[in-house]
Write a protein that holds these residues in place. Structure first.
Motif, PDB file in Angstrom:
ATOM      1  N   ARG A 190      -9.549   8.127   7.047  1.00 55.78           N
ATOM      2  CA  ARG A 190      -8.503   7.137   6.741  1.00 55.78           C
ATOM      3  C   ARG A 190      -7.581   7.632   5.623  1.00 55.78           C
ATOM      4  O   ARG A 190      -6.375   7.355   5.643  1.00 55.78           O
ATOM      5  CB  ARG A 190      -9.135   5.800   6.369  1.00 55.78           C
ATOM      6  CG  ARG A 190      -9.753   5.069   7.557  1.00 55.78           C
ATOM      7  CD  ARG A 190     -10.542   3.853   7.115  1.00 55.78           C
ATOM      8  NE  ARG A 190     -11.161   3.182   8.251  1.00 55.78           N
ATOM      9  CZ  ARG A 190     -10.658   2.094   8.849  1.00 55.78           C
ATOM     10  NH1 ARG A 190      -9.550   1.554   8.382  1.00 55.78           N
ATOM     11  NH2 ARG A 190     -11.275   1.541   9.871  1.00 55.78           N
ATOM     12  N   LEU A 191      -8.141   8.330   4.648  1.00 54.60           N
ATOM     13  CA  LEU A 191      -7.302   8.858   3.573  1.00 54.60           C
ATOM     14  C   LEU A 191      -6.294   9.861   4.114  1.00 54.60           C
ATOM     15  O   LEU A 191      -5.127   9.880   3.703  1.00 54.60           O
ATOM     16  CB  LEU A 191      -8.173   9.500   2.498  1.00 54.60           C
ATOM     17  CG  LEU A 191      -8.901   8.543   1.548  1.00 54.60           C
ATOM     18  CD1 LEU A 191      -9.824   9.315   0.618  1.00 54.60           C
ATOM     19  CD2 LEU A 191      -7.910   7.703   0.748  1.00 54.60           C
TER      20      LEU A 191
ATOM     21  N   ARG B  72      -3.633   7.933   5.805  1.00 57.12           N
ATOM     22  CA  ARG B  72      -2.785   7.225   4.855  1.00 57.12           C
ATOM     23  C   ARG B  72      -1.806   8.196   4.174  1.00 57.12           C
ATOM     24  O   ARG B  72      -0.654   7.841   3.908  1.00 57.12           O
ATOM     25  CB  ARG B  72      -3.651   6.509   3.824  1.00 57.12           C
ATOM     26  CG  ARG B  72      -2.899   5.476   2.992  1.00 57.12           C
ATOM     27  CD  ARG B  72      -3.850   4.639   2.173  1.00 57.12           C
ATOM     28  NE  ARG B  72      -4.695   3.824   3.025  1.00 57.12           N
ATOM     29  CZ  ARG B  72      -4.314   2.688   3.560  1.00 57.12           C
ATOM     30  NH1 ARG B  72      -3.090   2.236   3.348  1.00 57.12           N
ATOM     31  NH2 ARG B  72      -5.150   1.991   4.312  1.00 57.12           N
ATOM     32  N   ARG B  73      -2.275   9.420   3.895  1.00 56.43           N
ATOM     33  CA  ARG B  73      -1.366  10.405   3.298  1.00 56.43           C
ATOM     34  C   ARG B  73      -0.190  10.681   4.228  1.00 56.43           C
ATOM     35  O   ARG B  73       0.966  10.771   3.790  1.00 56.43           O
ATOM     36  CB  ARG B  73      -2.129  11.706   3.008  1.00 56.43           C
ATOM     37  CG  ARG B  73      -3.130  11.596   1.860  1.00 56.43           C
ATOM     38  CD  ARG B  73      -3.690  12.966   1.498  1.00 56.43           C
ATOM     39  NE  ARG B  73      -4.853  12.849   0.637  1.00 56.43           N
ATOM     40  CZ  ARG B  73      -6.113  12.958   1.055  1.00 56.43           C
ATOM     41  NH1 ARG B  73      -6.366  13.211   2.334  1.00 56.43           N
ATOM     42  NH2 ARG B  73      -7.118  12.829   0.203  1.00 56.43           N
TER      43      ARG B  73
ATOM     44  N   MET C  24       0.940   8.661   6.544  1.00 57.62           N
ATOM     45  CA  MET C  24       1.766   7.462   6.648  1.00 57.62           C
ATOM     46  C   MET C  24       2.691   7.321   5.440  1.00 57.62           C
ATOM     47  O   MET C  24       3.876   7.002   5.581  1.00 57.62           O
ATOM     48  CB  MET C  24       0.873   6.222   6.770  1.00 57.62           C
ATOM     49  CG  MET C  24       1.653   4.929   6.971  1.00 57.62           C
ATOM     50  SD  MET C  24       0.590   3.499   7.256  1.00 57.62           S
ATOM     51  CE  MET C  24      -0.003   3.216   5.584  1.00 57.62           C
ATOM     52  N   VAL C  25       2.153   7.565   4.238  1.00 59.64           N
ATOM     53  CA  VAL C  25       2.973   7.459   3.030  1.00 59.64           C
ATOM     54  C   VAL C  25       4.120   8.465   3.074  1.00 59.64           C
ATOM     55  O   VAL C  25       5.263   8.146   2.715  1.00 59.64           O
ATOM     56  CB  VAL C  25       2.101   7.673   1.776  1.00 59.64           C
ATOM     57  CG1 VAL C  25       2.963   7.828   0.530  1.00 59.64           C
ATOM     58  CG2 VAL C  25       1.126   6.514   1.599  1.00 59.64           C
TER      59      VAL C  25
ATOM     60  N   PHE D 281      -0.175  11.745  12.985  1.00 59.26           N
ATOM     61  CA  PHE D 281      -0.702  10.467  12.505  1.00 59.26           C
ATOM     62  C   PHE D 281      -1.657   9.835  13.509  1.00 59.26           C
ATOM     63  O   PHE D 281      -2.688   9.273  13.142  1.00 59.26           O
ATOM     64  CB  PHE D 281       0.483   9.538  12.224  1.00 59.26           C
ATOM     65  CG  PHE D 281       0.108   8.186  11.692  1.00 59.26           C
ATOM     66  CD1 PHE D 281      -0.678   8.049  10.558  1.00 59.26           C
ATOM     67  CD2 PHE D 281       0.546   7.029  12.333  1.00 59.26           C
ATOM     68  CE1 PHE D 281      -1.006   6.797  10.056  1.00 59.26           C
ATOM     69  CE2 PHE D 281       0.217   5.788  11.852  1.00 59.26           C
ATOM     70  CZ  PHE D 281      -0.568   5.665  10.705  1.00 59.26           C
TER      71      PHE D 281
ATOM     72  N   GLU E 153      -7.402   4.638  13.214  1.00 57.64           N
ATOM     73  CA  GLU E 153      -6.057   4.877  13.732  1.00 57.64           C
ATOM     74  C   GLU E 153      -5.376   3.570  14.102  1.00 57.64           C
ATOM     75  O   GLU E 153      -4.179   3.375  13.846  1.00 57.64           O
ATOM     76  CB  GLU E 153      -6.126   5.802  14.942  1.00 57.64           C
ATOM     77  CG  GLU E 153      -6.559   7.213  14.599  1.00 57.64           C
ATOM     78  CD  GLU E 153      -6.845   8.062  15.820  1.00 57.64           C
ATOM     79  OE1 GLU E 153      -6.593   9.281  15.772  1.00 57.64           O
ATOM     80  OE2 GLU E 153      -7.344   7.519  16.835  1.00 57.64           O
TER      81      GLU E 153
ATOM     82  N   GLU F 261      -6.058   0.502  12.872  1.00 54.90           N
ATOM     83  CA  GLU F 261      -5.783  -0.300  11.684  1.00 54.90           C
ATOM     84  C   GLU F 261      -4.609   0.272  10.894  1.00 54.90           C
ATOM     85  O   GLU F 261      -3.746  -0.469  10.414  1.00 54.90           O
ATOM     86  CB  GLU F 261      -7.036  -0.384  10.814  1.00 54.90           C
ATOM     87  CG  GLU F 261      -8.154  -1.201  11.446  1.00 54.90           C
ATOM     88  CD  GLU F 261      -9.440  -1.157  10.643  1.00 54.90           C
ATOM     89  OE1 GLU F 261      -9.373  -0.791   9.455  1.00 54.90           O
ATOM     90  OE2 GLU F 261     -10.499  -1.503  11.193  1.00 54.90           O
ATOM     91  N   LEU F 262      -4.560   1.606  10.754  1.00 58.14           N
ATOM     92  CA  LEU F 262      -3.441   2.224  10.039  1.00 58.14           C
ATOM     93  C   LEU F 262      -2.139   2.086  10.823  1.00 58.14           C
ATOM     94  O   LEU F 262      -1.061   1.977  10.232  1.00 58.14           O
ATOM     95  CB  LEU F 262      -3.745   3.688   9.751  1.00 58.14           C
ATOM     96  CG  LEU F 262      -4.410   4.025   8.410  1.00 58.14           C
ATOM     97  CD1 LEU F 262      -3.490   3.696   7.241  1.00 58.14           C
ATOM     98  CD2 LEU F 262      -5.721   3.271   8.247  1.00 58.14           C
TER      99      LEU F 262
ATOM    100  N   GLU G 160      -0.831  -1.213   9.883  1.00 58.36           N
ATOM    101  CA  GLU G 160      -0.219  -1.129   8.555  1.00 58.36           C
ATOM    102  C   GLU G 160       1.156  -0.478   8.641  1.00 58.36           C
ATOM    103  O   GLU G 160       2.105  -0.907   7.983  1.00 58.36           O
ATOM    104  CB  GLU G 160      -1.117  -0.335   7.609  1.00 58.36           C
ATOM    105  CG  GLU G 160      -2.313  -1.094   7.076  1.00 58.36           C
ATOM    106  CD  GLU G 160      -2.991  -0.356   5.931  1.00 58.36           C
ATOM    107  OE1 GLU G 160      -2.270   0.290   5.121  1.00 58.36           O
ATOM    108  OE2 GLU G 160      -4.227  -0.408   5.851  1.00 58.36           O
ATOM    109  N   PHE G 161       1.234   0.566   9.462  1.00 61.53           N
ATOM    110  CA  PHE G 161       2.513   1.270   9.621  1.00 61.53           C
ATOM    111  C   PHE G 161       3.548   0.325  10.231  1.00 61.53           C
ATOM    112  O   PHE G 161       4.710   0.301   9.799  1.00 61.53           O
ATOM    113  CB  PHE G 161       2.304   2.494  10.504  1.00 61.53           C
ATOM    114  CG  PHE G 161       3.530   3.351  10.668  1.00 61.53           C
ATOM    115  CD1 PHE G 161       4.122   3.959   9.569  1.00 61.53           C
ATOM    116  CD2 PHE G 161       4.086   3.559  11.918  1.00 61.53           C
ATOM    117  CE1 PHE G 161       5.250   4.759   9.708  1.00 61.53           C
ATOM    118  CE2 PHE G 161       5.213   4.349  12.074  1.00 61.53           C
ATOM    119  CZ  PHE G 161       5.790   4.953  10.967  1.00 61.53           C
TER     120      PHE G 161
END
Length: 748
Positions: A326-327, A330-331, A333-334, A360, A490, A492-493, A496-497
């Motif tokens: 997940r990290l 997230r990197r 995505m950011v 991603f 994937e 859940e992120l 968020e995206f």
């Protein structure tokens, strides 16, 4: 399963497998006997093999005290242990007792289903169970686990340890996949045993209710698959009036179908240890032996402890892997979101992060559909197929996300897209329009090795009854039309995206609304400016021209006083025109100049403005009433200009008063300071207050109060650039109060 055997076929009806009362079989395995007791240790029920073990018929034991059945010495020992120990639903070892000076039994006790149950397991040894080896076994196992770095390696280590403890010929560790199939990920084998490593056992091998029981009771032992069950007498629990719930009984009898399944697998003894991770049945440690094989309680305890340690280690490892996964997402995505805020065009921004979008979601292709615009990147279906897919997606009530790894199973035209779109993940990025972000995953053709054909698990007998499958030979199945499954992280992120995308879109919409508002205000100011240039500025210029003509006409006239009056009017008109031009220039610069915030003493600013206005108040009765004012953080030059304009207005509009009173005060609030400039002058009609702060707006005649009509517009622009507000209140003929606020935290 509800089992119905027929004399003609001796087959079992498996049609109702999931409804079999496996918790209430009404019988136990015969390598021991069982008693249920009331609180005073009077026998309520006995297994029908009681006479075989202790020489007393089960009916003869009913209603008798425990000592009458197993002897005084054994009963005294057990009563002492029961009195000193809290007995719960899980079996607890009370000790090893000798009955009639001949037979030795390990005694387990648990309270469940309104009775105390004692289970007596026949053992060869004459001493109590020895748990001294448990601690070093567990300690050594933990040390070995520290040297492993995968779930498979940890499972293999556990399989070896448990086979060494039990002496079983085969120990498998298998993990249930998302469809419930058991995948053998580790195995320890004795010579001559068939290997199932890497193979899968179909989910139907373990019915739903059996999985629930595995989660509840973490260990189950079958001593000999050829046993004849020993029924409980009487059949119903005397306290509840229903069959006994034997969920936690170590001797609980199992389904005849499962026993036949074991025999078909050439297995006569088995033990299962549940691997429960986060409250769910993650998998099993399954132990098999081709001959009957007793496992004493202390050995079972060791295996159960090893299983719990393995489950905790798996949970820890999975959590660590999940966090790292997940990290990484997230990197990515950011980084993408940073790129999406650079430009104003959404489509261009999205296309700039296409490579990151593929990484991603581990996809082969991606598409963005906004109105009629369709952009693709990577390996995607043709545009026409994507548009058709979007039309289908828009008809589905799939909420904020839609995903599948087998598109052809849910979408009629999915078979045409199998090569590069066997799996899709679709995010709707509008509630109204067909705007989608879609990832595509290609087909992954793979094979599964089953321990027997899963589609032929049950074969029909001559009369239609179903029997346990008899073949466990490797059966290979090739899977088409599927992609790599979408990972929970994937999904859940991705949500968020999506939320972040909607936030960016909303921010852009707000910015556009602000720009539209600013543009509207600028248009109004431009209209006022045009009017001012055509009217206000033209008027003094006409005066200059007119009085110049009059001066020229009177050139031969000796009337010096008249010429002086003409020159005075020319000078005054030129001064007014210059003042108007200066104010226009100041107003235009006010919108462009950068703020330079500093800490400002408002008391000092007010004193400075009063000194500058001294010339305008000379010869008048003007009384200044100034309260103690708070400091603010703002641009000193701009705030001084705004304050000066308001104070100058107060001086101007009190010019017709015999005694002028101008009061300057402040209010201190949590997030802002509010300042008031009040006078007792001419005031204005509140009906026209909305015009007050507009450019070149006057509420009084030029003949009564001179001015360019730009001062209050400047005040509003200055205050709003600081993030504050400006307003006014008045009663005509009694005065006016002009107010403005300065926030304690300036806008960025």
């Amino acid at each position: 399963m509800t089992l119905a055997a027929t004399s003609e076929t001796n087959a079992y009806d498996l049609s109702t497998c999931d409804r079999e009362p496996i918790r209430t079989p009404g019988s136990i395995q015969p390598h021991g006997f069982a008693l249920t007791l009331a609180g005073d240790l009077v026998v309520l029920q006995a297994s029908e093999n009681l006479e075989q073990h202790v020489g007393i018929a089960p009916t003869g034991a009913l209603g008798q005290p425990l000592a009458r059945v197993i002897g005084d010495a054994a009963a005294t020992l057990l009563a002492t242990e029961l009195g000193a120990t809290r007995i719960a639903e899980r079996p607890l070892y009370l000790g090893t007792v000798c009955i009639h000076n001949a037979c030795y039994f390990d005694v387990l006790a648990h309270r469940y289903d309104s009775v105390l149950m004692l289970e007596f397991e026949s053992v060869e040894r004459r001493a109590s169970a020895d748990f001294r080896n448990l601690y070093p076994l567990v300690g050594e196992f933990l040390l070995k686990l520290n040297d492993t770095n995968t779930t498979e390696a940890m499972s293999a280590l556990a399989a070896d340890e448990i086979r060494a403890v039990t002496g079983y010929g085969r120990v498998m560790v298998y993990h249930f996949d998302h469809d419930g199939h058991g995948h053998v990920i580790a195995e320890s084998l004795a010579d001559g045993y068939h290997s199932y490593f890497g193979q899968r056992f179909p989910a139907t091998d373990i019915p739903r209710q059996a999985r629930e029981l595995y989660t509840l009771n973490r260990i189950r032992l079958i001593h000999d698959a050829n046993y004849t069950p020993a029924r409980l007498v009487p059949a119903l629990n005397p306290v509840t009036g229903a069959p006994n719930d034997l969920s936690f009984a170590a001797l609980r009898s199992v389904s005849p179908v499962h026993l036949q399944y074991m025999r078909n697998m050439n297995t006569l003894a088995s033990m299962s240890v549940s691997l429960v991770v986060k409250g769910k049945l993650w998998g099993l440690i399954s132990c098999h032996n081709e001959t009957p094989c007793p496992v004493a309680f202390e050995q079972r305890t060791a295996c159960e402890q090893l299983g719990q340690i393995l489950a905790l280690s798996i949970e820890s490892r999975e959590d660590a892997n999940e966090l790292e996964f997940r990290l990484d997402l997230r990197r990515i995505m950011v980084s993408m979101l940073g790129g999406l805020t650079q430009g104003a065009n959404f489509i261009d921004n999205m296309s700039s992060v296409f490579p990151a979008l593929l990484k991603f979601e581990r996809a082969g292709g991606v598409a963005i559909i906004v109105d009629e615009h369709l952009l693709t990147y990577g390996d995607t279906p043709p545009d026409a197929q994507i548009r058709e897919l979007v039309g289908w997606l828009s008809t589905k009530a799939h909420g904020d996300i839609f995903h599948t790894d087998q598109l052809s199973k849910v979408y009629a035209h999915g078979a045409q897209m199998t090569r590069n779109a066997s799996g899709i993940l679709a995010l709707p990025i509008s509630r109204i329009h067909k705007h989608y972000l879609i990832w595509f995953r290609p087909e992954v053709i793979h094979t599964i090795d089953w321990a027997g054909n899963p589609h032929a698990k049950e074969g029909a007998g001559p009369l239609g009854q179903l029997t346990p499958r008899t073949s466990f030979s490797t059966w290979r199945e090739t899977i088409h039309g599927t992609s790599i499954p979408w990972h929970n992280g994937e999904l859940e992120l991705a949500l968020e995206f999506r939320t972040a995308l909607l936030g960016i879109a909303l921010e852009r919409a707000e910015q556009m609304a602000e720009l539209a508002e600013e543009l509207g205000r600028a248009n109004k100011e431009l209209e006022a400016f045009s009017y001012s240039v055509s009217h206000d500025l033209r008027a003094p210029l006409r005066h200059i021209v007119g009085f110049s003509d009059l001066l020229l006409e009177s050139a031969g006239n000796d009337d010096v006083e008249k010429r002086h009056r003409f020159l005075k009017n020319i000078k005054e008109s030129a001064r007014l025109a210059g003042k108007l031009v200066d104010d226009l220039l100041s107003f235009s610069q006010m919108g462009r100049a950068a703020l330079r915030p500093t800490n400002i003493s408002m008391n000092e600013l007010v004193r400075g403005c009063i000194e500058k206005l001294a010339g305008d108040t000379r010869g008048r009765d003007v009384r200044w009433e100034v309260e103690d004012l708070p400091e603010v953080r703002a641009d000193a030059t701009f705030i001084q200009l705004a304050l000066y304009n308001l104070m100058a207005n107060a001086v101007k509009f009190t010019s017709q008063k015999d005694s002028a009173v101008i009061r300057i005060s402040a209010e201190r609030h949590e997030h802002e300071n509010v300042f008031h400039v009040a006078d007792n002058g001419a005031g204005f009609n509140m009906e026209y207050v909305h015009k007050l702060f507009g450019v070149f707006q006057r509420l009084h005649r030029m003949e009564d109060f001179q001015g360019t009509g730009i001062g209050l517009a400047n005040v509003r622009r200055i205050v709003e650039r600081h993030g504050g507000r400006v307003w006014a209140n008045s009663i005509p003929g009694e005065g006016a109060t002009f107010s403005f606020s300065i926030p304690k935290e300036l806008p960025v």
